[in-house]
Design a protein around this motif. Sequence first.
Motif, PDB file in Angstrom:
ATOM      1  N   ASP A  56      54.996  32.416  45.808  1.00 55.12           N
ATOM      2  CA  ASP A  56      55.380  32.883  44.472  1.00 55.12           C
ATOM      3  C   ASP A  56      54.824  31.959  43.385  1.00 55.12           C
ATOM      4  N   ALA A  57      55.101  32.281  42.143  1.00 58.27           N
ATOM      5  CA  ALA A  57      54.565  31.525  41.008  1.00 58.27           C
ATOM      6  C   ALA A  57      55.025  30.069  41.001  1.00 58.27           C
ATOM      7  N   ALA A  58      56.160  29.787  41.638  1.00 62.24           N
ATOM      8  CA  ALA A  58      56.674  28.418  41.696  1.00 62.24           C
ATOM      9  C   ALA A  58      56.088  27.639  42.875  1.00 62.24           C
ATOM     10  N   GLY A  59      55.229  28.302  43.667  1.00 64.79           N
ATOM     11  CA  GLY A  59      54.616  27.628  44.808  1.00 64.79           C
ATOM     12  C   GLY A  59      55.428  27.688  46.083  1.00 64.79           C
ATOM     13  N   GLU A  60      56.497  28.483  46.096  1.00 64.24           N
ATOM     14  CA  GLU A  60      57.344  28.621  47.281  1.00 64.24           C
ATOM     15  C   GLU A  60      56.841  29.761  48.161  1.00 64.24           C
TER      16      GLU A  60
END
Length: 154
Positions: A56-60
Amino acid sequence: MRHAAPLEAFERANRAFFAARIGDRGDDFFSRFHLHLAERVAENASGRSLLCVVVDAAGEIVARVNLIDIDQPEPTELGYRVAEAAQGRGIATWGVTSALDLAAGRGVPRVHAKVATTNPASRRVLQHCGFALVGPTDPPTGSSKTFLSYGRDL
């Protein structure tokens, strides 16, 4: 193996959620996670499998999609998991469609998938991605659930 630690965190954080839908992989899988992952990475590097993560956009890592045995005429098998917190956002459909596009580009002719009869959301994902019901099939190792087989020509 830049995604090794986040992938392990994804699997551990969602273990109970996945076990309720598919079956538990067992303690051995988690105690030897890095060995299992190294084997999968080697399969990916050799062209025998196509292993993808969705970040995802948060890198998760919010999902993973695997196509195994893509180097064989039959059976290439699809597997996917979406984090509990990421359910209902179309991530599975997007991930499966993207992986199928990659597999088609590598000449994979047909893909099979197994889904528990108690997992209607996963069955809908397969149907949205163009899979057709084939019939009952054996469950994955470690699962006592009843499974159905789906197939799709690429």
